[in-house]
Design a protein around this motif. Structure first.
Motif, PDB file in Angstrom:
ATOM      1  N   PRO A  59       7.308  -4.455  13.665  1.00  0.00           N
ATOM      2  CA  PRO A  59       7.591  -3.044  13.968  1.00  0.00           C
ATOM      3  C   PRO A  59       8.619  -2.482  12.981  1.00  0.00           C
ATOM      4  O   PRO A  59       9.314  -3.231  12.296  1.00  0.00           O
ATOM      5  CB  PRO A  59       8.157  -3.102  15.394  1.00  0.00           C
ATOM      6  CG  PRO A  59       8.756  -4.461  15.505  1.00  0.00           C
ATOM      7  CD  PRO A  59       7.978  -5.372  14.585  1.00  0.00           C
ATOM      8  N   GLY A  60       8.726  -1.151  12.944  1.00  0.00           N
ATOM      9  CA  GLY A  60       9.747  -0.529  12.112  1.00  0.00           C
ATOM     10  C   GLY A  60       9.155   0.364  11.049  1.00  0.00           C
ATOM     11  O   GLY A  60       7.989   0.253  10.701  1.00  0.00           O
ATOM     12  N   CYS A  61       9.983   1.275  10.553  1.00  0.00           N
ATOM     13  CA  CYS A  61       9.537   2.232   9.540  1.00  0.00           C
ATOM     14  C   CYS A  61      10.683   2.532   8.574  1.00  0.00           C
ATOM     15  O   CYS A  61      11.420   3.476   8.784  1.00  0.00           O
ATOM     16  CB  CYS A  61       9.053   3.516  10.214  1.00  0.00           C
ATOM     17  SG  CYS A  61       8.584   4.811   9.027  1.00  0.00           S
ATOM     18  N   PRO A  62      10.831   1.778   7.523  1.00  0.00           N
ATOM     19  CA  PRO A  62      10.161   0.507   7.269  1.00  0.00           C
ATOM     20  C   PRO A  62      10.928  -0.639   7.924  1.00  0.00           C
ATOM     21  O   PRO A  62      12.121  -0.505   8.198  1.00  0.00           O
ATOM     22  CB  PRO A  62      10.261   0.383   5.743  1.00  0.00           C
ATOM     23  CG  PRO A  62      11.567   1.043   5.412  1.00  0.00           C
ATOM     24  CD  PRO A  62      11.729   2.167   6.400  1.00  0.00           C
ATOM     25  N   PRO A  63      10.302  -1.769   8.149  1.00  0.00           N
ATOM     26  CA  PRO A  63      11.056  -2.930   8.644  1.00  0.00           C
ATOM     27  C   PRO A  63      11.999  -3.444   7.553  1.00  0.00           C
ATOM     28  O   PRO A  63      11.682  -3.340   6.369  1.00  0.00           O
ATOM     29  CB  PRO A  63       9.968  -3.977   8.917  1.00  0.00           C
ATOM     30  CG  PRO A  63       8.672  -3.283   8.761  1.00  0.00           C
ATOM     31  CD  PRO A  63       8.893  -2.078   7.927  1.00  0.00           C
TER      32      PRO A  63
ATOM     33  N   GLY B 217       0.806   4.411  12.444  1.00  0.00           N
ATOM     34  CA  GLY B 217       2.103   5.086  12.428  1.00  0.00           C
ATOM     35  C   GLY B 217       1.975   6.588  12.555  1.00  0.00           C
ATOM     36  O   GLY B 217       1.188   7.102  13.354  1.00  0.00           O
ATOM     37  N   MET B 218       2.735   7.288  11.738  1.00  0.00           N
ATOM     38  CA  MET B 218       2.717   8.760  11.833  1.00  0.00           C
ATOM     39  C   MET B 218       1.490   9.354  11.159  1.00  0.00           C
ATOM     40  O   MET B 218       1.228  10.540  11.275  1.00  0.00           O
ATOM     41  CB  MET B 218       3.978   9.331  11.214  1.00  0.00           C
ATOM     42  CG  MET B 218       4.111   9.048   9.744  1.00  0.00           C
ATOM     43  SD  MET B 218       5.566   9.855   9.089  1.00  0.00           S
ATOM     44  CE  MET B 218       5.823   8.933   7.594  1.00  0.00           C
ATOM     45  N   HIS B 219       0.726   8.516  10.443  1.00  0.00           N
ATOM     46  CA  HIS B 219      -0.452   9.038   9.734  1.00  0.00           C
ATOM     47  C   HIS B 219      -1.650   9.048  10.674  1.00  0.00           C
ATOM     48  O   HIS B 219      -2.604   8.299  10.515  1.00  0.00           O
ATOM     49  CB  HIS B 219      -0.747   8.179   8.508  1.00  0.00           C
ATOM     50  CG  HIS B 219       0.422   8.079   7.578  1.00  0.00           C
ATOM     51  ND1 HIS B 219       0.761   9.074   6.695  1.00  0.00           N
ATOM     52  CD2 HIS B 219       1.349   7.110   7.429  1.00  0.00           C
ATOM     53  CE1 HIS B 219       1.841   8.718   6.023  1.00  0.00           C
ATOM     54  NE2 HIS B 219       2.227   7.537   6.457  1.00  0.00           N
TER      55      HIS B 219
ATOM     56  N   LEU C 200       0.808  -1.217   0.000  1.00  0.00           N
ATOM     57  CA  LEU C 200       0.000   0.000   0.000  1.00  0.00           C
ATOM     58  C   LEU C 200       0.841   1.265   0.000  1.00  0.00           C
ATOM     59  O   LEU C 200       0.378   2.323  -0.404  1.00  0.00           O
ATOM     60  CB  LEU C 200      -0.914   0.012   1.232  1.00  0.00           C
ATOM     61  CG  LEU C 200      -1.870  -1.186   1.373  1.00  0.00           C
ATOM     62  CD1 LEU C 200      -2.567  -1.126   2.714  1.00  0.00           C
ATOM     63  CD2 LEU C 200      -2.877  -1.199   0.242  1.00  0.00           C
ATOM     64  N   ALA C 201       2.062   1.170   0.505  1.00  0.00           N
ATOM     65  CA  ALA C 201       2.897   2.384   0.582  1.00  0.00           C
ATOM     66  C   ALA C 201       4.369   1.971   0.617  1.00  0.00           C
ATOM     67  O   ALA C 201       4.721   0.878   0.148  1.00  0.00           O
ATOM     68  CB  ALA C 201       2.500   3.204   1.801  1.00  0.00           C
ATOM     69  N   CYS C 202       5.197   2.832   1.212  1.00  0.00           N
ATOM     70  CA  CYS C 202       6.653   2.654   1.125  1.00  0.00           C
ATOM     71  C   CYS C 202       7.146   1.305   1.638  1.00  0.00           C
ATOM     72  O   CYS C 202       8.139   0.773   1.132  1.00  0.00           O
ATOM     73  CB  CYS C 202       7.363   3.783   1.852  1.00  0.00           C
ATOM     74  SG  CYS C 202       6.325   4.857   2.834  1.00  0.00           S
ATOM     75  N   CYS C 203       6.498   0.737   2.627  1.00  0.00           N
ATOM     76  CA  CYS C 203       6.916  -0.568   3.150  1.00  0.00           C
ATOM     77  C   CYS C 203       6.950  -1.634   2.048  1.00  0.00           C
ATOM     78  O   CYS C 203       7.683  -2.614   2.155  1.00  0.00           O
ATOM     79  CB  CYS C 203       5.953  -1.033   4.237  1.00  0.00           C
ATOM     80  SG  CYS C 203       6.443  -0.542   5.888  1.00  0.00           S
ATOM     81  N   ALA C 204       6.151  -1.431   1.023  1.00  0.00           N
ATOM     82  CA  ALA C 204       6.074  -2.434  -0.048  1.00  0.00           C
ATOM     83  C   ALA C 204       7.421  -2.593  -0.742  1.00  0.00           C
ATOM     84  O   ALA C 204       7.719  -3.670  -1.278  1.00  0.00           O
ATOM     85  CB  ALA C 204       5.007  -2.041  -1.055  1.00  0.00           C
TER      86      ALA C 204
ATOM     87  N   ALA D  73       1.400  -4.198   3.694  1.00  0.00           N
ATOM     88  CA  ALA D  73       2.605  -3.380   3.833  1.00  0.00           C
ATOM     89  C   ALA D  73       2.280  -1.926   3.508  1.00  0.00           C
ATOM     90  O   ALA D  73       2.041  -1.594   2.353  1.00  0.00           O
ATOM     91  CB  ALA D  73       3.697  -3.906   2.899  1.00  0.00           C
ATOM     92  N   GLY D  74       2.232  -1.103   4.553  1.00  0.00           N
ATOM     93  CA  GLY D  74       1.985   0.321   4.329  1.00  0.00           C
ATOM     94  C   GLY D  74       0.708   0.797   4.989  1.00  0.00           C
ATOM     95  O   GLY D  74      -0.073   0.007   5.502  1.00  0.00           O
ATOM     96  N   TRP D  75       0.529   2.108   4.970  1.00  0.00           N
ATOM     97  CA  TRP D  75      -0.650   2.670   5.628  1.00  0.00           C
ATOM     98  C   TRP D  75      -1.889   2.446   4.766  1.00  0.00           C
ATOM     99  O   TRP D  75      -1.832   2.445   3.554  1.00  0.00           O
ATOM    100  CB  TRP D  75      -0.439   4.149   5.964  1.00  0.00           C
ATOM    101  CG  TRP D  75       0.100   4.978   4.859  1.00  0.00           C
ATOM    102  CD1 TRP D  75       1.422   5.137   4.534  1.00  0.00           C
ATOM    103  CD2 TRP D  75      -0.642   5.758   3.922  1.00  0.00           C
ATOM    104  NE1 TRP D  75       1.552   5.955   3.460  1.00  0.00           N
ATOM    105  CE2 TRP D  75       0.298   6.369   3.062  1.00  0.00           C
ATOM    106  CE3 TRP D  75      -1.991   6.019   3.732  1.00  0.00           C
ATOM    107  CZ2 TRP D  75      -0.087   7.201   2.029  1.00  0.00           C
ATOM    108  CZ3 TRP D  75      -2.377   6.853   2.700  1.00  0.00           C
ATOM    109  CH2 TRP D  75      -1.417   7.430   1.867  1.00  0.00           C
ATOM    110  N   CYS D  76      -3.015   2.302   5.443  1.00  0.00           N
ATOM    111  CA  CYS D  76      -4.244   1.898   4.763  1.00  0.00           C
ATOM    112  C   CYS D  76      -5.340   2.946   4.978  1.00  0.00           C
ATOM    113  O   CYS D  76      -5.647   3.300   6.113  1.00  0.00           O
ATOM    114  CB  CYS D  76      -4.670   0.546   5.345  1.00  0.00           C
ATOM    115  SG  CYS D  76      -6.263  -0.015   4.751  1.00  0.00           S
TER     116      CYS D  76
HETATM  117  S1  SF4 Z   1       5.971   2.298   8.322  1.00  0.00           S
HETATM  118 FE1  SF4 Z   1       7.282   3.877   7.356  1.00  0.00          FE
HETATM  119  S2  SF4 Z   1       7.986   2.922   5.457  1.00  0.00           S
HETATM  120 FE2  SF4 Z   1       6.197   1.744   6.164  1.00  0.00          FE
HETATM  121  S3  SF4 Z   1       4.431   2.661   5.125  1.00  0.00           S
HETATM  122 FE3  SF4 Z   1       4.664   3.670   7.123  1.00  0.00          FE
HETATM  123  S4  SF4 Z   1       5.890   5.519   6.656  1.00  0.00           S
HETATM  124 FE4  SF4 Z   1       6.150   4.088   4.938  1.00  0.00          FE
END
Ligand code: SF4
Length: 194
Positions: A127-131, A105-107, A32-36, A70-73
């Motif tokens: 956990p982690g940003c990104p793991p 997360g931060m969103h 879904l976002a950067c984690c992908a 993977a990522g914010w939804c």
């Molecule tokens: S945890 Fe970090 S890397 Fe993963 S989707 Fe959120 S902002 Fe992006």
């Protein structure tokens, strides 16, 4: 029991099937976002997820038994993900990858679901940003452990059903049909306190 002199092996059906199932998971990559991006690395040759028998990513829910979110939804996307999850056959497992999928997360805003466990029964959180891809491999190993220790084909057979469906952590947040009134209620509910 393994007898090398006689050349035979005895085991229980449960153990054999769980061993086979845990070593042939077919992930549904829900990027879904950067984690992908890190999830793609996890599937690539450097980290070699084929060692765990899970290199066959499946984009059809009918063929997948492990969803990796993977990522914010967003709330809009949550309906689609829930529908895909419902189309995956039992037994199935779910990984929430990263801080955003696990908690928002931060969103921390009105449009983002504060953790996919609001509408999916998550088995493992990363956990982690990104793991890092190693963390995803570790989560995969946790799922394998869970399958070997918790899943029983014999029990399912005795009950005459594939497996009691795992209820979502908060079942009233999204209805399987994606009813509009429920969705509206979700959109206006207060955010989790930190
Ligand atoms: S945890 Fe970090 S890397 Fe993963 S989707 Fe959120 S902002 Fe992006």
């Amino acid at each position: 029991m393994l007898d090398l002199r006689e050349g035979f092996l005895t085991t229980r059906l449960d153990v054999l099937l769980n061993w086979a199932r845990s070593n042939s998971l077919m992930p549904m990559p829900m990027g879904l976002a950067c984690c992908a991006i890190e999830m793609m690395a996890f599937a690539g040759p450097k980290y070699d997820v084929a060692r765990f028998g899970s290199e066959a990513m499946r984009f059809s829910p009918r063929q997948a038994d492990l969803m990796i979110v993977a990522g914010w939804c967003t709330y809009k996307m949550a309906h689609a993900i829930r529908r895909i999850w419902d189309q995956m056959p039992d037994p199935k497992w779910c990984i929430a990858m990263g801080a955003c999928a696990s908690t928002g997360g931060m969103h921390r805003c009105y449009g983002v679901v504060q953790g996919v466990d609001n509408f999916l029964p998550v088995d493992v959180y990363i956990p982690g940003c990104p793991p890092r891809p190693e963390a995803v491999l570790h989560a995969l190993m946790d799922i394998q452990e869970k399958i070997r220790n918790e899943y029983s084909v014999a029990l399912d057979y005795a009950k005459g059903e594939p497996r009691p469906p795992a209820p979502p952590a908060r079942p009233h947040v999204l209805s399987p049909e994606g009813d509009e009134p429920v969705a509206r209620e979700v959109l206006h509910r207060p955010l989790k306190s930190t």
